[in-house]
Every structure is written in C-alpha cells, then in structure tokens.
Design a protein around this motif. Structure first.
Motif, PDB file in Angstrom:
ATOM      1  N   LYS A  60       0.870  -1.194  -0.154  1.00 50.24           N
ATOM      2  CA  LYS A  60       0.011   0.030  -0.003  1.00 50.24           C
ATOM      3  C   LYS A  60       0.885   1.319  -0.093  1.00 50.24           C
ATOM      4  CE  LYS A  60      -3.444   0.159   2.738  1.00 50.24           C
ATOM      5  NZ  LYS A  60      -4.398   0.063   4.162  1.00 50.24           N
ATOM      6  N   LYS A  61       2.019   1.253   0.771  1.00 48.77           N
ATOM      7  CA  LYS A  61       2.871   2.417   0.788  1.00 48.77           C
ATOM      8  C   LYS A  61       3.566   2.726  -0.561  1.00 48.77           C
ATOM      9  CE  LYS A  61       3.532   1.716   6.018  1.00 48.77           C
ATOM     10  NZ  LYS A  61       4.395   1.389   6.928  1.00 48.77           N
ATOM     11  N   GLU A  62       3.720   1.627  -1.160  1.00 52.11           N
ATOM     12  CA  GLU A  62       4.916   1.538  -2.237  1.00 52.11           C
ATOM     13  C   GLU A  62       4.014   1.658  -3.785  1.00 52.11           C
ATOM     14  OE1 GLU A  62       7.894  -1.325  -2.333  1.00 52.11           O
ATOM     15  OE2 GLU A  62       8.447  -0.682  -0.366  1.00 52.11           O
ATOM     16  N   ARG A  63       2.908   1.161  -3.905  1.00 56.98           N
ATOM     17  CA  ARG A  63       2.131   1.062  -4.990  1.00 56.98           C
ATOM     18  C   ARG A  63       0.666   1.428  -4.753  1.00 56.98           C
ATOM     19  NH1 ARG A  63       4.216  -1.730  -9.383  1.00 56.98           N
ATOM     20  NH2 ARG A  63       2.461  -0.768 -10.403  1.00 56.98           N
ATOM     21  N   GLY A  64       0.093   2.461  -4.896  1.00 59.13           N
ATOM     22  CA  GLY A  64      -1.139   2.869  -4.885  1.00 59.13           C
ATOM     23  C   GLY A  64      -2.220   2.340  -5.807  1.00 59.13           C
ATOM     24  N   ILE A  65      -1.601   1.776  -7.026  1.00 57.26           N
ATOM     25  CA  ILE A  65      -2.245   1.580  -8.168  1.00 57.26           C
ATOM     26  C   ILE A  65      -1.501   0.618  -9.022  1.00 57.26           C
ATOM     27  CG2 ILE A  65      -1.625   3.559  -9.367  1.00 57.26           C
ATOM     28  CD1 ILE A  65      -4.169   3.780 -10.993  1.00 57.26           C
ATOM     29  N   PHE A  66      -1.962  -0.008 -10.003  1.00 57.86           N
ATOM     30  CA  PHE A  66      -1.497  -1.216 -10.613  1.00 57.86           C
ATOM     31  C   PHE A  66      -2.020  -0.995 -12.054  1.00 57.86           C
ATOM     32  CE2 PHE A  66      -1.420  -2.600  -6.643  1.00 57.86           C
ATOM     33  CZ  PHE A  66      -0.057  -2.865  -6.056  1.00 57.86           C
ATOM     34  N   HIS A  67      -0.980  -1.331 -13.217  1.00 54.62           N
ATOM     35  CA  HIS A  67      -1.442  -1.241 -14.767  1.00 54.62           C
ATOM     36  C   HIS A  67      -2.231  -2.556 -14.970  1.00 54.62           C
ATOM     37  CE1 HIS A  67       1.135   2.019 -15.634  1.00 54.62           C
ATOM     38  NE2 HIS A  67       2.069   1.414 -15.061  1.00 54.62           N
ATOM     39  N   SER A  68      -2.113  -3.589 -14.215  1.00 57.96           N
ATOM     40  CA  SER A  68      -2.909  -4.777 -14.589  1.00 57.96           C
ATOM     41  C   SER A  68      -2.763  -5.674 -13.395  1.00 57.96           C
ATOM     42  CB  SER A  68      -2.194  -5.339 -15.814  1.00 57.96           C
ATOM     43  OG  SER A  68      -0.999  -5.744 -15.629  1.00 57.96           O
ATOM     44  N   GLU A  69      -3.611  -6.796 -13.643  1.00 59.08           N
ATOM     45  CA  GLU A  69      -3.455  -7.998 -12.448  1.00 59.08           C
ATOM     46  C   GLU A  69      -2.270  -8.616 -12.411  1.00 59.08           C
ATOM     47  OE1 GLU A  69      -7.218 -10.188 -11.811  1.00 59.08           O
ATOM     48  OE2 GLU A  69      -6.071 -12.014 -12.331  1.00 59.08           O
ATOM     49  N   ASP A  70      -1.488  -8.697 -13.712  1.00 60.52           N
ATOM     50  CA  ASP A  70      -0.207  -9.201 -13.785  1.00 60.52           C
ATOM     51  C   ASP A  70       0.809  -8.471 -13.007  1.00 60.52           C
ATOM     52  OD1 ASP A  70      -0.829 -11.612 -15.056  1.00 60.52           O
ATOM     53  OD2 ASP A  70      -0.214 -10.926 -17.177  1.00 60.52           O
ATOM     54  N   ASP A  71       0.561  -6.970 -13.111  1.00 59.81           N
ATOM     55  CA  ASP A  71       1.435  -5.877 -12.458  1.00 59.81           C
ATOM     56  C   ASP A  71       1.439  -6.107 -10.780  1.00 59.81           C
ATOM     57  OD1 ASP A  71       3.042  -3.716 -11.917  1.00 59.81           O
ATOM     58  OD2 ASP A  71       1.486  -2.457 -12.182  1.00 59.81           O
ATOM     59  N   LEU A  72       0.119  -6.243 -10.443  1.00 61.04           N
ATOM     60  CA  LEU A  72      -0.116  -6.605  -9.103  1.00 61.04           C
ATOM     61  C   LEU A  72       0.558  -7.723  -8.598  1.00 61.04           C
ATOM     62  CD1 LEU A  72      -1.702  -6.298  -6.514  1.00 61.04           C
ATOM     63  CD2 LEU A  72      -3.804  -7.006  -7.556  1.00 61.04           C
ATOM     64  N   LYS A  73       0.230  -8.788  -9.386  1.00 59.19           N
ATOM     65  CA  LYS A  73       0.793 -10.143  -8.786  1.00 59.19           C
ATOM     66  C   LYS A  73       2.209 -10.246  -8.856  1.00 59.19           C
ATOM     67  CE  LYS A  73      -0.997 -13.035 -11.402  1.00 59.19           C
ATOM     68  NZ  LYS A  73      -1.362 -13.907 -12.703  1.00 59.19           N
ATOM     69  N   LEU A  74       3.079  -9.402  -9.701  1.00 61.04           N
ATOM     70  CA  LEU A  74       4.522  -9.266  -9.689  1.00 61.04           C
ATOM     71  C   LEU A  74       5.058  -8.529  -8.792  1.00 61.04           C
ATOM     72  CD1 LEU A  74       7.141 -10.446 -11.113  1.00 61.04           C
ATOM     73  CD2 LEU A  74       6.878  -8.196 -12.597  1.00 61.04           C
ATOM     74  N   SER A  75       4.351  -7.477  -8.402  1.00 60.71           N
ATOM     75  CA  SER A  75       4.809  -6.577  -7.148  1.00 60.71           C
ATOM     76  C   SER A  75       4.531  -7.299  -5.972  1.00 60.71           C
ATOM     77  CB  SER A  75       3.810  -5.244  -7.375  1.00 60.71           C
ATOM     78  OG  SER A  75       4.097  -4.651  -8.444  1.00 60.71           O
ATOM     79  N   LEU A  76       3.480  -7.846  -5.731  1.00 61.72           N
ATOM     80  CA  LEU A  76       3.217  -8.591  -4.357  1.00 61.72           C
ATOM     81  C   LEU A  76       4.156  -9.736  -4.204  1.00 61.72           C
ATOM     82  CD1 LEU A  76       1.623  -8.849  -2.071  1.00 61.72           C
ATOM     83  CD2 LEU A  76      -0.026 -10.372  -3.134  1.00 61.72           C
ATOM     84  N   GLY A  77       4.381 -10.671  -5.295  1.00 61.04           N
ATOM     85  CA  GLY A  77       5.595 -11.525  -5.242  1.00 61.04           C
ATOM     86  C   GLY A  77       6.943 -10.706  -4.748  1.00 61.04           C
ATOM     87  N   PHE A  78       7.420  -9.775  -5.435  1.00 65.54           N
ATOM     88  CA  PHE A  78       8.428  -8.947  -4.910  1.00 65.54           C
ATOM     89  C   PHE A  78       8.611  -8.667  -3.555  1.00 65.54           C
ATOM     90  CE2 PHE A  78       9.638  -8.142  -9.403  1.00 65.54           C
ATOM     91  CZ  PHE A  78      10.807  -8.703  -9.598  1.00 65.54           C
ATOM     92  N   ILE A  79       7.284  -7.853  -3.145  1.00 64.63           N
ATOM     93  CA  ILE A  79       7.277  -7.503  -1.765  1.00 64.63           C
ATOM     94  C   ILE A  79       7.369  -8.609  -0.629  1.00 64.63           C
ATOM     95  CG2 ILE A  79       5.681  -6.558   0.061  1.00 64.63           C
ATOM     96  CD1 ILE A  79       6.759  -4.394  -1.727  1.00 64.63           C
ATOM     97  N   ILE A  80       6.670  -9.766  -0.924  1.00 67.73           N
ATOM     98  CA  ILE A  80       6.639 -10.833  -0.058  1.00 67.73           C
ATOM     99  C   ILE A  80       8.311 -11.429   0.108  1.00 67.73           C
ATOM    100  CG2 ILE A  80       6.240 -13.295   0.244  1.00 67.73           C
ATOM    101  CD1 ILE A  80       3.332 -12.710  -1.279  1.00 67.73           C
ATOM    102  N   LYS A  81       8.843 -11.278  -1.105  1.00 69.83           N
ATOM    103  CA  LYS A  81      10.301 -11.926  -1.065  1.00 69.83           C
ATOM    104  C   LYS A  81      11.370 -10.922  -0.273  1.00 69.83           C
ATOM    105  CE  LYS A  81      13.499 -14.989  -2.229  1.00 69.83           C
ATOM    106  NZ  LYS A  81      13.535 -16.132  -1.561  1.00 69.83           N
TER     107      LYS A  81
END
Length: 244
Positions: A13-34
């Motif tokens: 939430k702090k780093e990405r308030g919006i995403f281009h697509s569902e794939d963008d969300l998926k990749l961004s969340l994966g990076f955050i978890i890692k």
C-alpha cells in the motif's frame, strides 16, 4: 508466517497505490513478499489439477494456474489468488502514468470471485503441506463494494460480494428468472437463443461449473488507496483447510 500477508499488503500500500494490470499486481506482491521474507520461495502461475463438476453433473479434472504459491523452508505452501477489477481511470502515481480500462462484466466478475475460493479450497484438499490459502481482491469499481445485487432480481444475485455480505457455501447458480425472454427460450432444459441452436453463455465453458464451497465467507472491504478521486478498496479472504 501467521501475519506475512497482512504485512506484505501494508508495505505494498505504501509503495504502490495503483497497478497497470492484474499481472502488475501479482509481480509486485511477489517482490514484496520476497523482500520482507527472503527465506520464502515464490512461484507465479503454477498450474494444478482441480476437480470440477458442471451443472450437467459431469465431473472433470481441470488444469488451472494458482496466481502465487508461497513455500516456506519446511515445504509448507500457501496458495494465493488475486483479482484486480477496474473501472476507467487516468491518473499519475509517483511520476508514472496509469490508464485503467472499464472492465465491466461485473456478473462474471462476481462469479469469478467464488470460483477463486473454490480453486483454493480444492488446492488445500490435495496438498498435505498446506493449511490455509488467501484470496485478495483489489478494485476501484464501487459496484462490487456497494451494490447489493443479492437484494435485487439481477442475473448474478446469488454471487453478490458487497460490503458485509456473506458468500454462502451452498451454490444457487445464475438467476434465470431475469433472462431476456425476447432473446432466449428454454429448450431441452437449456436456455438457447430463439431460433438458433446456440446456448446461453452460462451453459457453456467455465460458467457452467457448480461451485459448492466448504465454508461461508464474510466479505469485508477495506481502504487501500485514493487517487484522483477514485478510491481503491481490497477484500482479503482467508481460507482454511478442511479435513473432510
């Protein structure tokens, strides 16, 4: 591992308030978890076999991907399904331009929420080293959040996911009382286009699956971000494993 997902969403939430697509969300969340939990392994779009039954009673095994699967050092897994449903928005965030489309088709969108829950339940049934799974839905389309279609005679009334609703385990299917009788007729126990040997879209493909669930699921929408007067909210559903 108990709060890993909540912590990951808080940072996202702090780093990405919006995403281009569902794939963008998926990749961004994966990076955050890692980033937060480097000891975890992340897999995107891992295909699994899922037992499905359609409205005709036909059983099949369907090959379908899980959006994210998290592995801990003991081999335990956590499956995560994501949905990103948008309405039209042009805005900037951190100097980057975003142009979201109006996805529409909210009836199918609501059905797909239930299908994702079913998919995670089925994964948990098959995987011995998995105790729970997660559904994460993010949207700036207030129709999902505020529109209680369950109180209306809409075609998708049994799939409502509005604020404080409950997705019931019993599957009631599509509300055919609202089908357009000027376009369709019931023939051989199917709704078909009048004078055509073509079935209504809910009698074909993935929309025919009978999605009986193992639990009832309360729906709570929470604030995610607000950009250019468009409010994003998310729904987080935790799915526990059933032993029978």
């Amino acid at each position: 591992m108990k709060d890993f997902f909540e912590n990951s969403i808080s940072k996202l939430k702090k780093e990405r308030g919006i995403f281009h697509s569902e794939d963008d969300l998926k990749l961004s969340l994966g990076f955050i978890i890692k980033e937060l939990y480097p000891e975890l392994e992340i897999r995107l779009e891992k295909p699994i076999n899922i037992n499905m039954t359609d409205i005709y009673g036909n059983k099949s095994i369907v090959r379908a991907p899980i959006d994210i699967i998290v592995y801990d050092k003991n081999g335990k897994t956590i499956p995560i399904e994501l949905k990103y449903k948008t309405k039209k928005l042009e805005t900037e965030f951190n100097g980057e331009t975003y142009n979201l489309t109006n996805q529409g088709a909210r009836d199918i969108g609501r059905y797909s929420f239930r299908k994702d829950i079913y998919r995670i339940e089925q994964y948990l049934t098959k995987e011995e080293k998995s105790d729970f799974g997660i559904i994460f839905i993010l949207t700036n389309d207030e129709n999902y959040i505020n529109n209680n279609v369950g109180e209306k005679e809409t075609f998708d009334k049994h799939f409502s996911c509005h604020q404080n609703s409950i997705i019931r385990k019993e599957y009631k299917g599509w509300n055919y009382s609202k089908i357009d009788a000027k376009k369709y007729e019931k023939k051989d126990n199917f709704w078909r286009y009048i004078n055509q040997n073509k079935k209504h879209w809910t009698f074909t493909g993935a929309k025919t699956y009978k999605l009986e669930l193992k639990d009832d699921y309360p729906i709570v929408w929470k604030e995610y971000s607000e950009l250019n007067k468009s409010e994003f909210k998310f729904c987080l559903i935790k799915i526990k494993k059933h032993l029978n």
